[in-house]
Enzyme design. Sequence first.
Site, PDB file in Angstrom:
ATOM      1  N   ASP A 278       0.067   0.817  12.026  1.00  0.00           N
ATOM      2  CA  ASP A 278       0.631  -0.076  11.025  1.00  0.00           C
ATOM      3  C   ASP A 278       1.248  -1.237  11.813  1.00  0.00           C
ATOM      4  O   ASP A 278       1.482  -1.132  13.032  1.00  0.00           O
ATOM      5  CB  ASP A 278       1.669   0.640  10.154  1.00  0.00           C
ATOM      6  CG  ASP A 278       1.933  -0.126   8.867  1.00  0.00           C
ATOM      7  OD1 ASP A 278       1.558  -1.314   8.786  1.00  0.00           O
ATOM      8  OD2 ASP A 278       2.535   0.445   7.943  1.00  0.00           O
TER       9      ASP A 278
HETATM   10  C1  BGC Z   1       2.473  -2.350   5.803  1.00  0.00           C
HETATM   11  C2  BGC Z   1       0.999  -2.036   5.734  1.00  0.00           C
HETATM   12  C3  BGC Z   1       0.207  -3.307   5.729  1.00  0.00           C
HETATM   13  C4  BGC Z   1       0.543  -4.092   6.980  1.00  0.00           C
HETATM   14  C5  BGC Z   1      -0.241  -5.372   7.125  1.00  0.00           C
HETATM   15  C6  BGC Z   1       2.810  -3.327   6.920  1.00  0.00           C
HETATM   16  O1  BGC Z   1       4.104  -3.827   6.786  1.00  0.00           O
HETATM   17  O2  BGC Z   1       3.210  -1.165   5.978  1.00  0.00           O
HETATM   18  O3  BGC Z   1       0.731  -1.260   4.595  1.00  0.00           O
HETATM   19  O4  BGC Z   1      -1.164  -3.024   5.659  1.00  0.00           O
HETATM   20  O5  BGC Z   1       1.928  -4.416   6.938  1.00  0.00           O
HETATM   21  O6  BGC Z   1       0.120  -6.289   6.191  1.00  0.00           O
END
Ligand code: BGC
Length: 742
Positions: A278
């Site tokens: 993530d």
């Molecule tokens: C989130 C993810 C997301 C990623 C990219 C993170 O803050 O937890 O779910 O895909 O950002 O935007």
Amino acid sequence: MNKKLSILTVCTFGVFGSMSAQHQPQLGKSPINEIISAMTIDEKVALLVGFGDEDTPDSIPSATIGFTKKIVPGAAGITRAIPRLDIPSIVLADGPAGLRIDPRRPGTDSTFYCTHFPVATSLASTWNAPLVKSVGNAIGNETLEYGVDILLAPATNIMRNPLCGRNFEYYSEDPILAGKLTSAMIQGIQQNGVGTSLKHFALNNQETNRTGNNVLVSPYVMRELYLKPFEIAIRESTPWTVMSSYNKVNGEYASENSLLLDSILRRQWGYKGLVMTDWFGGQDAVKQTIAGNDLLMPGLKKQYKVLKDAVDNGKLSTHILDRSVQRILELIIKTPRFQQYDYTNTVDLVANARTSRMAAAEGMVLLKNDNLTLPLDKSQTSRIALFGISSYDFIPGGTGSGDVNRAYTISLAEGLKQAGFQWNEKLAELYDTYIKKETDALPERQFDDPVQRIAEMELSDTLIQAQASCQDMAVITIGRISGEFHDRNITDDFLLSQTEQKLIENVCTAFHQKGKKVTVILNTCGVLETSSWKEQPDAILVAWLAGQEGGNAVADILTGTVTPSGKLPMTWPVNYEDVPSASNFPLAGHKESIDSTRYEEGLFVGYRYYDTFDKPVSYPFGYGLSYTTFDYGNLSIEKKEDVVEISCRIINSGNKAGKEVVQVYVSFPDKNEDYPTKELKGFAKTQILQPGETETVTVHIPLSYLKRYDETAGCWKLPQGTFRFFVNSSVEDCRLTGKYNL
Ligand code: BGC
């Protein structure tokens, strides 16, 4: 996918572009092992680290969303290109309710809007896998045509507690429902030739201290509940990528956890794809790579340096490095960008809005409908008094990466008007003025600020009385929004605010005195307290966060154009204190001090708890009313190879066309105090049945779903003996039962 993209676009964004392409192996033309042999260590390491902050000063933590402007503005990230080997950058973008990219770009008047579909919780309430697949197909097409290779969705963490701020992005408190619908979503998206990222793997069940929280959970509970939707999705739909979660699991960051990423995901479930972090997740890039996390997103210069040093000093073997490089290259080869797909930047927003509206209506759950309040008879109730700020400012989705840059949102007021109802203009004006004034006064919200929604407007008794005199009925909308970074609160969130309670009370009293009815619409990201006020209105409809066509979809249900067939994918408890994880879920006040969360309730999450311990709930799991009724009969249970087939005949015994969800719960033969009384193991939905029409529904339950995880032996075992099968219309509403000896 047959259109070709100019090779120029593919190779523009790289750091290793200077060497001549002649006499070099080329990705796609030469075997991957030849490409890997031709790569320098620098190139290999660079490929493992997303192209995140190449031109960002170290002092600025690159914005989570929208930072990567280079290929598709508003995408969440890209990988690095190595043009000399014909390796392009690929583009990754959110998210679960539709593609999230910037709707406008400098230098052009063209717009790049995407369709905001209903959130995952709303889709889960349809209990309709083919429908979820069709939504996935539409999202996948927008992903492809806007030039994105991997959609960062779906998200399938278990709803452990109703206050989790991202529950709206998730499907259910039940792993089978979540797993099956997640698989359908992945299949729908990927049939367009783009990839998905199944997230957040694993045990990301709260937002409070999400990047540091250490989840303490037993192997039994982890396998049976929290990993199960992921396991089903991996085995039944093969997502191109998996996203590891921010949190720790039993002391190790998920992205550094070889038990999760290597032993379970790859060795036991047979996953062959790539794992990415993530955004900014985990701490130790070397440990992440060794554990099986192949791609670090969005990618930081310091991670590149750490990995490079580790290879140089032998802490990271080239064998491990090559393993990740290979997985990344295997992914890139599959992408539209590598295959030079000439995306059009044009999507069918009209057709996709229709899909969104249809799915939204099917996900709505009718909680109450006394004396056939709904559907509305337009000849008798055409004038509606529309109360509640959310009636005019309908909430389409949550905030954070799960939001979508849509072209418009249809409010309930607009939806009702288009359906031929009239609402009181004066009341509407009052709300519009209030909403504008209060919204303008809100401080500007940063991406990760808590969601601030203006308070409900207070109305005088006189005004309500006047509406009761001149309008045929009342509709009150209660709205709730949540999002990434923050969990929800109990006060003024799970509980209705005092103004909302008073609004319901006063409107119900005034309208009932005139013999007129009141319907409450819950335009909500998740569960609300209902038992203290649910007796007052005549009808209650959960609309969820229903996407950009929300107002039209509610109108479809209110008019009876669509008969409600949604069922709750989670339990609605009487009080927050009844929630089994209430005592070990971080609440406002001590949020920052939380460094671990002990999953003490074990497997007794949601209905597994309420049903086993006979705890009364406000609305049970699987519950939802229809405008018609269904009778069940002719149960047959048969075992065919490694599947148990449960069939029954459903007849529409009422006088409106409608669909029914058949839910099969199972009780295990051996009595074990760790087992819930019964658990959902399969479900199916009928087609639209006309009054009197029947359909034989078959639910297939793989034997593997009937196995239990034996913690001591470290494997799944099929208990021997007599299984009881309950064919239900909700967890509490049993229609047929049968036994089968396995
Ligand atoms: C989130 C993810 C997301 C990623 C990219 C993170 O803050 O937890 O779910 O895909 O950002 O935007």
